[in-house]
Design a protein around this motif. Structure first.
Motif, PDB file in Angstrom:
ATOM      1  N   LEU A   1      26.997  26.822  44.257  1.00 13.07           N
ATOM      2  CA  LEU A   1      26.367  25.699  44.941  1.00 13.07           C
ATOM      3  C   LEU A   1      25.044  26.089  45.591  1.00 13.07           C
ATOM      4  O   LEU A   1      24.954  27.077  46.331  1.00 13.07           O
ATOM      5  N   ASP A   2      24.031  25.298  45.325  1.00 11.17           N
ATOM      6  CA  ASP A   2      22.699  25.464  45.914  1.00 11.17           C
ATOM      7  C   ASP A   2      22.735  25.044  47.390  1.00 11.17           C
ATOM      8  O   ASP A   2      23.162  23.934  47.725  1.00 11.17           O
ATOM      9  N   ASN A   3      22.297  25.944  48.274  1.00 14.45           N
ATOM     10  CA  ASN A   3      22.184  25.624  49.699  1.00 14.45           C
ATOM     11  C   ASN A   3      20.768  25.916  50.187  1.00 14.45           C
ATOM     12  O   ASN A   3      20.542  26.409  51.281  1.00 14.45           O
ATOM     13  N   SER A   4      19.795  25.582  49.331  1.00 10.09           N
ATOM     14  CA  SER A   4      18.389  25.780  49.698  1.00 10.09           C
ATOM     15  C   SER A   4      17.954  24.679  50.669  1.00 10.09           C
ATOM     16  O   SER A   4      18.697  23.733  50.944  1.00 10.09           O
ATOM     17  N   GLY A   5      16.741  24.789  51.158  1.00  7.69           N
ATOM     18  CA  GLY A   5      16.267  23.842  52.160  1.00  7.69           C
ATOM     19  C   GLY A   5      16.238  22.410  51.689  1.00  7.69           C
ATOM     20  O   GLY A   5      16.552  21.482  52.454  1.00  7.69           O
ATOM     21  N   SER A   6      15.891  22.176  50.418  1.00  4.32           N
ATOM     22  CA  SER A   6      15.800  20.799  49.912  1.00  4.32           C
ATOM     23  C   SER A   6      17.146  20.111  49.843  1.00  4.32           C
ATOM     24  O   SER A   6      17.213  18.871  49.809  1.00  4.32           O
ATOM     25  N   MET A   7      18.230  20.874  49.819  1.00  2.00           N
ATOM     26  CA  MET A   7      19.563  20.269  49.782  1.00  2.00           C
ATOM     27  C   MET A   7      19.898  19.576  51.103  1.00  2.00           C
ATOM     28  O   MET A   7      20.846  18.805  51.181  1.00  2.00           O
ATOM     29  N   TRP A   8      19.092  19.846  52.144  1.00  9.99           N
ATOM     30  CA  TRP A   8      19.330  19.241  53.456  1.00  9.99           C
ATOM     31  C   TRP A   8      18.400  18.050  53.692  1.00  9.99           C
ATOM     32  O   TRP A   8      18.081  17.721  54.833  1.00  9.99           O
TER      33      TRP A   8
ATOM     34  N   LEU B   1      42.607  19.582  40.896  1.00  6.07           N
ATOM     35  CA  LEU B   1      42.986  20.703  40.041  1.00  6.07           C
ATOM     36  C   LEU B   1      44.492  20.831  39.915  1.00  6.07           C
ATOM     37  O   LEU B   1      45.244  20.481  40.822  1.00  6.07           O
ATOM     38  N   SER B   2      44.918  21.359  38.790  1.00  7.39           N
ATOM     39  CA  SER B   2      46.331  21.658  38.562  1.00  7.39           C
ATOM     40  C   SER B   2      46.731  22.876  39.387  1.00  7.39           C
ATOM     41  O   SER B   2      45.885  23.735  39.688  1.00  7.39           O
ATOM     42  N   PRO B   3      48.017  23.000  39.740  1.00  5.91           N
ATOM     43  CA  PRO B   3      48.461  24.218  40.436  1.00  5.91           C
ATOM     44  C   PRO B   3      48.218  25.482  39.617  1.00  5.91           C
ATOM     45  O   PRO B   3      48.159  26.579  40.183  1.00  5.91           O
ATOM     46  N   LEU B   4      48.076  25.334  38.302  1.00  9.41           N
ATOM     47  CA  LEU B   4      47.818  26.493  37.443  1.00  9.41           C
ATOM     48  C   LEU B   4      46.350  26.879  37.412  1.00  9.41           C
ATOM     49  O   LEU B   4      46.007  27.993  37.008  1.00  9.41           O
ATOM     50  N   ASP B   5      45.467  25.965  37.812  1.00 13.01           N
ATOM     51  CA  ASP B   5      44.035  26.260  37.813  1.00 13.01           C
ATOM     52  C   ASP B   5      43.686  27.225  38.942  1.00 13.01           C
ATOM     53  O   ASP B   5      44.388  27.298  39.956  1.00 13.01           O
ATOM     54  N   ARG B   6      42.591  27.946  38.755  1.00 15.00           N
ATOM     55  CA  ARG B   6      42.109  28.885  39.767  1.00 15.00           C
ATOM     56  C   ARG B   6      40.653  28.547  40.084  1.00 15.00           C
ATOM     57  O   ARG B   6      39.936  28.058  39.211  1.00 15.00           O
ATOM     58  N   ALA B   7      40.233  28.836  41.290  1.00 13.08           N
ATOM     59  CA  ALA B   7      38.882  28.438  41.690  1.00 13.08           C
ATOM     60  C   ALA B   7      38.251  29.489  42.585  1.00 13.08           C
ATOM     61  O   ALA B   7      38.937  30.306  43.213  1.00 13.08           O
ATOM     62  N   ALA B   8      36.914  29.440  42.632  1.00 14.18           N
ATOM     63  CA  ALA B   8      36.134  30.319  43.504  1.00 14.18           C
ATOM     64  C   ALA B   8      34.852  29.584  43.873  1.00 14.18           C
ATOM     65  O   ALA B   8      34.481  28.603  43.231  1.00 14.18           O
ATOM     66  N   LEU B   9      34.180  30.058  44.923  1.00 15.22           N
ATOM     67  CA  LEU B   9      32.946  29.431  45.386  1.00 15.22           C
ATOM     68  C   LEU B   9      31.942  30.497  45.785  1.00 15.22           C
ATOM     69  O   LEU B   9      32.266  31.428  46.523  1.00 15.22           O
ATOM     70  N   ALA B  10      30.722  30.351  45.282  1.00 16.55           N
ATOM     71  CA  ALA B  10      29.589  31.157  45.760  1.00 16.55           C
ATOM     72  C   ALA B  10      28.460  30.205  46.128  1.00 16.55           C
ATOM     73  O   ALA B  10      28.335  29.119  45.552  1.00 16.55           O
ATOM     74  N   VAL B  11      27.668  30.592  47.096  1.00 18.90           N
ATOM     75  CA  VAL B  11      26.594  29.752  47.612  1.00 18.90           C
ATOM     76  C   VAL B  11      25.302  30.567  47.572  1.00 18.90           C
ATOM     77  O   VAL B  11      25.318  31.789  47.775  1.00 18.90           O
ATOM     78  N   PHE B  12      24.195  29.881  47.294  1.00 21.76           N
ATOM     79  CA  PHE B  12      22.937  30.622  47.197  1.00 21.76           C
ATOM     80  C   PHE B  12      21.771  29.820  47.758  1.00 21.76           C
ATOM     81  O   PHE B  12      21.777  28.592  47.813  1.00 21.76           O
ATOM     82  N   ASN B  13      20.760  30.547  48.176  1.00 19.57           N
ATOM     83  CA  ASN B  13      19.410  30.049  48.488  1.00 19.57           C
ATOM     84  C   ASN B  13      18.488  31.254  48.266  1.00 19.57           C
ATOM     85  O   ASN B  13      18.382  31.714  47.129  1.00 19.57           O
ATOM     86  N   THR B  14      17.846  31.773  49.310  1.00 20.20           N
ATOM     87  CA  THR B  14      17.159  33.050  49.149  1.00 20.20           C
ATOM     88  C   THR B  14      18.186  34.153  48.905  1.00 20.20           C
ATOM     89  O   THR B  14      17.954  35.088  48.147  1.00 20.20           O
ATOM     90  N   ARG B  15      19.329  34.007  49.546  1.00 19.25           N
ATOM     91  CA  ARG B  15      20.408  34.981  49.445  1.00 19.25           C
ATOM     92  C   ARG B  15      21.543  34.432  48.581  1.00 19.25           C
ATOM     93  O   ARG B  15      21.527  33.273  48.174  1.00 19.25           O
ATOM     94  N   TYR B  16      22.525  35.277  48.336  1.00 18.35           N
ATOM     95  CA  TYR B  16      23.708  34.893  47.558  1.00 18.35           C
ATOM     96  C   TYR B  16      24.921  35.466  48.267  1.00 18.35           C
ATOM     97  O   TYR B  16      24.916  36.628  48.690  1.00 18.35           O
ATOM     98  N   TRP B  17      25.975  34.666  48.385  1.00 20.30           N
ATOM     99  CA  TRP B  17      27.194  35.216  48.965  1.00 20.30           C
ATOM    100  C   TRP B  17      28.417  34.512  48.392  1.00 20.30           C
ATOM    101  O   TRP B  17      28.406  33.329  48.057  1.00 20.30           O
ATOM    102  N   ASN B  18      29.482  35.312  48.262  1.00 21.83           N
ATOM    103  CA  ASN B  18      30.765  34.790  47.790  1.00 21.83           C
ATOM    104  C   ASN B  18      31.492  34.167  48.973  1.00 21.83           C
ATOM    105  O   ASN B  18      31.973  34.872  49.863  1.00 21.83           O
TER     106      ASN B  18
END
Length: 475
Positions: free
Chosen positions: A96-103, A133-150
């Motif tokens: 997910l993009d969390n740059s300044g324009s997203m605000w 999502l199904s209980p069998l599905d798996r998910a993760a989230l990372a966010v970025f702008n100048t930086r990146y973090w899980n």
């Protein structure tokens, strides 16, 4: 001039793939997880042109493979599975993009109405998606702008990811840049250890806008590192990950659609919350409707292989889709013609199995359990007792048996069930594991069974729990 040529090359390269998928056939992912053990490759296909009334879908399909992209040989199809993800689940990685324009709002203007902010609408759509999502599905989230973090690692619970979304804050001006390509590259690397069907969904509201390139200063996190569209395509194909891109708003990156198409995914455009939610639903529905085709791969030398799928519909029309994949590496070397030292590895493995069979494990307990045979550093030979009707094994700290240190081990990788009435132990897993070198998702366990969970190997021995026979008194 070279930049324009690169752009044109990418756009032309995805044309055949996009047309094939739109016309009724497309290769969305190529999995080589079983290539080394069973010489099998799995294709995931988008195949709306496949006749629905076929009792044997193999009749409508042909698989051809080449080691040079020129000379193809037809390969035998082992199995065809409709909607395989109903039983296996899907791994989704949200970037997910969390740059300044997203605000700002969709028109790029500041607003006091938080519900009109792009980031809030993106969060709401992601939460709706996670909730479906199904209980069998798996998910993760990372966010970025100048930086990146899980924000949430693969295998995280949907509610944990939703909480991570709620914690997003507007970035400072130095952190408000859109490091789109570099962040995709890092997400592909972070996601590569997941097993099964892997889908990376990238949501961004602008073009790639690298900090170092725009400011002339090193990125505070990644320095002068960069990534090109060609490198992202190669990484996605090498790691077997489909990229789906959501271009949110009027400003769009001109090349991200090509990156998505070449990886086996698609690109979408959205202007509001309703559009975002619809796109997430479409992505999951399309992936759920895929076809899985297993075939015997060729023994061509070299790391890179090309595969072509042809399909004949009920009217006799033919469709074709072609992609390349990497056949894997062995200790960092491409899989080519067998070398003499390969056979030494096989001999070593055979001796190890013989030692296991002859000596088993030192029994220092009278409890039923599993012993870690190969795992993270300093944990080998560790013993874990099994108790209760079920025991969850995984990397999560709250798993019944928590084994940290293996990035390929999911939060809840496998479960050992105990049927007290039948006195039977059974191992089950959402994605394939191997028991005694056989790929399974469920198996009744017997003493000495060797279970391999993405490189973490344990041995089960029920004999540990069997009481020693009582000696009859001498007369």
């Amino acid at each position: 001039m070279s930049s324009k040529k690169a752009t044109l090359t990418i756009l032309l390269a995805i044309l055949a793939s996009c047309l094939a998928q739109a016309q009724g056939l497309g290769i969305t992912q190529i999995s080589t997880e079983r290539l080394l053990l069973s010489q099998e490759t799995r294709l995931y296909l988008s195949a709306p042109a496949l006749p629905q009334n076929l009792t044997n879908p193999k009749e409508a399909l042909e698989i051809w493979e080449s080691g040079d992209g020129v000379n193809y040989s037809q390969r035998p199809i082992s199995a065809v599975s409709a909607r395989p993800h109903d039983d296996m689940g899907i791994s989704f990685f949200l970037l997910l993009d969390n740059s300044g324009s997203m605000w700002t709002d969709i028109d790029g203007k500041d607003t006091q109405d938080s519900s009109a902010l792009r980031v809030e609408q993106a969060k709401a759509a992601a939460k709706d998606f996670l909730g479906a999502l199904s209980p069998l599905d798996r998910a993760a989230l990372a966010v970025f702008n100048t930086r990146y973090w899980n924000a949430s690692l693969p295998g995280s619970a949907p509610e944990d990811i939703a909480r991570a979304l709620d914690e997003l804050r507007k970035p400072a001006s130095e952190d408000a840049y859109t490091e789109l390509y570099l962040s995709i590259n890092r997400a592909l690397a972070d996601f590569s250890a997941e097993a099964g069907r892997r889908v990376l969904i990238v949501l961004s509201d602008g073009e790639n806008y690298p900090y170092a390139q725009r400011t002339g200063k090193p990125n505070p996190e990644s320095g002068t590192a960069s990534a090109t569209p060609a490198e992202l395509i190669d990484s996605a194909i090498r790691n077997g990950i489909s990229v789906y891109a959501i271009r949110y708003g009027a400003q769009k990156d001109p090349l991200i659609g090509g990156i998505a198409g070449q990886s086996g995914g698609r690109a979408f455009d959205a202007m509001d919350l309703e559009g975002l939610s619809s796109i997430y639903d479409t992505i999951r529905r399309d992936v759920l409707n895929e076809l899985a085709v297993d075939y015997k791969a060729s023994m061509d030398t070299g790391e890179k292989r090309w595969v072509r799928v042809t399909l004949r519909d009920s009217a006799g029309a033919r469709y074709s889709s072609e992609r390349y994949y990497y056949s894997g590496t062995l200790f960092g070397q491409g899989a080519g013609a067998p070398k003499a030292w390969y056979f030494l590895l096989v001999l070593f493995a055979a001796l190890a199995w013989l030692l296991l069979a002859l000596f088993k494990l030192e029994r220092d307990t009278d409890k039923t359990g599993i012993r870690l045979l190969f795992g993270p550093k300093n944990q080998n030979t560790r013993f874990f007792a099994l108790s209760g009707p079920q025991t969850i094994i995984g990397a999560a700290p709250d798993a019944d048996i928590s084994i940290a240190g293996n990035p390929s081990l999911r939060a809840s990788h496998a479960t050992v069930l105990f049927d007290e009435q039948k006195n039977v132990y059974t191992v089950v897993s959402d994605s394939p594991i191997t028991v005694n070198n056989q790929t399974v998702t469920k198996k009744h366990l017997e003493s000495g069974d060797v279970i391999n969970m993405s490189g973490t190997v344990v041995v089960f021995d029920e004999a540990l729990a069997k009481p020693k026979p009582k000696l009859k008194p001498r007369k």
